[in-house]
Write an enzyme that holds these catalytic residues in place. Structure first.
Site, mmCIF file in Angstrom:
data_model
loop_
_atom_site.group_PDB
_atom_site.id
_atom_site.type_symbol
_atom_site.label_atom_id
_atom_site.label_comp_id
_atom_site.label_asym_id
_atom_site.label_seq_id
_atom_site.Cartn_x
_atom_site.Cartn_y
_atom_site.Cartn_z
ATOM 1 N N HIS A 94 0.846 -1.258 0.050
ATOM 2 C CA HIS A 94 -0.079 0.024 0.197
ATOM 3 C C HIS A 94 0.937 1.355 0.105
ATOM 4 O O HIS A 94 0.296 2.285 -0.473
ATOM 5 C CB HIS A 94 -1.060 -0.085 1.228
ATOM 6 C CG HIS A 94 -2.035 -0.816 1.086
ATOM 7 N ND1 HIS A 94 -3.378 -0.467 1.317
ATOM 8 C CD2 HIS A 94 -2.259 -2.135 0.446
ATOM 9 C CE1 HIS A 94 -4.090 -1.505 0.968
ATOM 10 N NE2 HIS A 94 -3.497 -2.430 0.643
ATOM 11 N N HIS A 262 -2.166 -12.274 -2.446
ATOM 12 C CA HIS A 262 -3.147 -13.424 -1.665
ATOM 13 C C HIS A 262 -2.665 -14.622 -1.472
ATOM 14 O O HIS A 262 -3.349 -15.383 -0.844
ATOM 15 C CB HIS A 262 -4.496 -13.026 -2.446
ATOM 16 C CG HIS A 262 -5.124 -11.757 -2.704
ATOM 17 N ND1 HIS A 262 -6.152 -11.514 -3.552
ATOM 18 C CD2 HIS A 262 -4.730 -10.696 -1.883
ATOM 19 C CE1 HIS A 262 -6.589 -10.130 -3.313
ATOM 20 N NE2 HIS A 262 -5.638 -9.638 -2.332
#
Length: 726
Positions: A94, A262
């Protein structure tokens, strides 16, 4: 009856309105973006050299400490499965994922995630905990590693600790000490505002406004629950493709990053969102910079609420493997909701042993989950092909992800010359805009003689140097004069470069380069410097413009034409040019260009004044050329701009007549960019300095210094040597 005393400070504690003129006069030109990151905000002092500090860093010791940190779970914020790797990866991701190609802003290069608004974005919920875990390491290594480097390094090492052979890593990101207020994150007035609301970032069918990449205010990428929170994997796939493309990623890199992100860790939504406290910027003093605290229930460990989605994607969430593709492609999925009420998917049929164990109690197993973005990897035909290939070739997936992760976390660092450390890969990558080292074995006197005999005008020399250098973006360290990419597509054909004039000039420069062994890049800059020296001499001042040889010439093979297209200027106030008539004012476009080039308001002012009198306007227009001595470097622009013997009359949206008050005759014509230096109080104060009778020499000296800054903005070798580094 209250016993609280009145505030002893007359204006109160909230000075946002009283100290910000824009709040009172919203149409006033806001120069704040040119003043941010003032040296006064930097606690390290002007002499601090991060590259020198990096030489003291014991990288192996740092790695050892980082690996130990990952598996040392702390009671105040327990690690999932005893490993903080997933949290660290999300923090690094992020931090880097805010980068967008349109203006090069965002990214991990400054450590901006420490400050508002990023530290309090909904998508960054609980990343404040990740940064707090890193504090002991930052405290130990001090100046030898920046926060910006540390956050990205933590994510990279987390992948290493889980079994991925990463592609490499570079240190070299310098911290900022104040939020980057120049970054436009969108016009929305609320977090996660839907795209059909007022002030949306979308128009037409689903056209995302430039320069934005994320689909909502407060998100890094796309909404994991679906477009506007409505599950529809194929629509989400369209958003993903646009968003990742605006982050410089192709389809294969997009699938690799989605799957790789993920493959490890989990989403958190096992609780009540309404029980979360405010984000860091809105939290009370006793929270000490931590946000989203839950004081109504346990709220940590497997009861944490972050995104609102709940569960792991794979059977073994602390292991780098092919589990994501096995889970995604080998099961059918149905829509459900998390305990926190977020849309997600669960497998219709799954073996008990394929379920991931609870993050705190290994005797319990839970359903895995997928987001709408994950299902998009299965439903979109192109993404599905790539996912199928990755599922069959773990080595290829690992290599592709490793390279994509490296690109994601380094894209805003600029050329490889800025990279530092033992793990920097030797390979030169096309997205690093490689440039060969230029020769210094030539005689400047011979080049000057050739330029004198070339038949090119002084305006030709200055304009070409400017057009070559103005592409530099301090946001992601791309562009600039080094590499002479103005000779190559797409820059050669940009409208703002006046292709016919440019081709004529470059023909001469190429001949000089071939005859005297100087690169075209150095020729371009040296020619501009020479012209300015002659213009200054005509103005009565003998001055040398600093020049350092060594620029190289990039080739077609070194140039990613598509990625360079985003550097094309749509306006250049320094040359009084607009490609089209925009909703944004010309003076605002000027500020944006000046900020990307790293200029202060004073430097922008002196450049404008000099460029006007040198006759460098696009297509040789006379707008703003307030002088009868075109080609002489003098302060006439400011003298005549501030002369009250003239009046100013609007003749169009971006056209003004400068009229002699006595005769009524039009003396000059001007644009908004010209007149803003007389109308804006701050810019006028600079203009008045340069208009003074005793400041003709100062004007020339300041112009030359600023010109040299622009020409050398991309010369990281020169900049570092000036700082005393090697």
């Amino acid at each position: 009856m209250t016993t609280q005393k009145m505030c002893p400070i007359a204006h109160g504690a909230n000075t946002e309105i009283s100290e910000n003129p824009i709040a009172w006069w919203p149409k006033s030109l806001n120069l704040d973006i040119l003043h941010q990151h003032d040296q006064k905000t930097n606690p390290m002092g002007a002499s601090f050299n991060y590259r020198n500090e990096l030489k003291k860093l014991d990288v192996q010791a740092l790695k050892d400490d980082m690996l130990a940190l990952f598996t040392t779970s702390q009671d105040w914020w327990p690690a999932d499965w005893g490993h903080y790797g997933g949290l660290m990866i999300r923090m690094a991701w992020h931090s880097a994922g805010t980068y967008r190609i349109a203006d090069g802003r965002g990214g991990a290069g400054t450590g901006n995630q420490r400050f508002a608004p990023l530290n309090s974005w909904p998508d960054n919920t609980n990343l404040d905990k990740a940064r707090r875990f890193l504090w002991p390491i930052k405290k130990k290594y001090g100046n030898s590693i920046s926060w910006a480097d540390l956050m990205v390094f933590a994510g990279t090492m987390a992948y290493e600790s889980m079994g991925l052979k990463t592609y490499g890593f570079s240190f070299g990101r310098e911290d900022i000490w104040h939020p980057e207020k120049d970054i436009y994150w969108g016009s929305e007035k609320e977090w996660l505002q839907k795209s059909n609301g007022k002030g949306s970032r979308y128009s037409g069918e689903r056209d995302l406004v430039n320069p934005l990449a994320a689909v909502m205010m407060g998100l890094i990428y796309v909404n994991p629950e679906g477009v506007d929170g409505n599950p529809d994997p194929l629509k989400t796939a369209q958003d993903i493709r646009v968003t990742f493309a605006r982050m410089a990623m192709n389809d294969e890199e997009t699938v690799a990053l989605t799957a790789g992100g993920h493959t490890v860790g989990k989403a958190h939504g096992n609780g009540h969102v309404t029980h979360l406290g405010p984000p860091p910027e809105g939290a009370t003093l006793d929270e000490q910079g931590l946000g989203w605290m839950n004081h109504q229930e346990r709220g940590i460990g497997n009861n944490t609420v972050t995104s609102g989605l709940e569960g792991a994607w794979t059977t073994e969430p602390t292991k780098w493997d092919n589990g994501y593709f096995r889970m995604l492609l080998n099961h059918e999925w149905r829509l459900t909701k998390s305990p926190a009420g977020a849309w997600q998917y669960e497998p219709i049929h799954i073996k008990e042993e394929d379920k991931p164990v609870d993050s705190e109690d290994s005797s319990i197993r839970h359903m895995p989950m997928m987001t709408d973005a994950d299902i998009a990897m299965k439903m979109d035909p192109e993404y599905r092909k790539i996912a199928e290939r990755f599922s069959k070739d773990q080595a290829y997936f690992s290599e592709t992800f490793g390279r994509a992760w490296y690109k994601l976390t380094h894209r805003d660092m600029g050329p490889k010359a800025r990279y530092f450390g033992p793990d920097v890969p030797k390979e030169n990558l096309i997205w690093q805009d490689p440039i060969p080292t230029g020769s210094t074995n030539f005689k400047i006197d011979q080049i000057i003689t050739a330029l004198k005999e070339s038949g090119l005008s002084m305006s030709d020399l200055v304009t070409t140097a400017w057009d070559s250098a103005r592409t530099y973006r301090g946001s992601d360290k791309r562009g600039g004069a080094n590499g002479a990419r103005i000779c190559l597509a797409p820059q050669l054909n940009w409208l703002g470069n006046e292709p016919p004039r440019l081709a004529r000039v470059l023909q001469v420069y190429k001949k000089i380069s071939a005859e005297y062994g100087i690169s075209i890049a150095d020729t371009i800059v040296l020619a501009g410097n020479y012209a300015i020296e002659q213009a200054a001499k005509a103005g009565g001042v003998d001055i040398k413009v600093p020049f350092t040889a060594g620029r190289g010439d990039a080739t077609v093979d070194m140039t990613d034409i598509e990625s360079f297209a985003v550097l094309e200027p749509v306006a250049d106030g320094f040359r009084n040019w607009l490609k089209e008539d925009y909703a944004v004012t010309p003076e605002e476009l000027l500020l944006d260009r000046a900020q990307l080039m790293g200029l202060t308001a004073q430097e922008m002012t002196v450049l404008i004044g000099g460029m006007r009198v040198l006759g460098t306007n696009y297509d040789n227009t006379k707008h703003g050329v307030f002088t009868d001595k075109i080609g002489v470097l003098c302060n006439d622009f400011f003298v005549n701009l501030t002369d009250m013997n003239y009046s100013w009359q609007a003749t169009g949206r971006n056209s003004y007549s400068i009229v002699d008050r006595h005769s009524g005759n039009t003396k000059w014509i001007a644009t908004r960019v010209d007149l803003v230096f007389g109308s804006n109080s701050i810019l006028r104060s600079y203009a008045e300095v340069y208009a003074q009778d005793d400041h003709q020499v100062k004007f020339i000296e300041d112009f030359v210094a600023t010109w040299a800054k622009v020409m050398n903005a991309d010369r990281f070798d020169v900049i570092d040597s000036l700082k005393g580094s090697t």
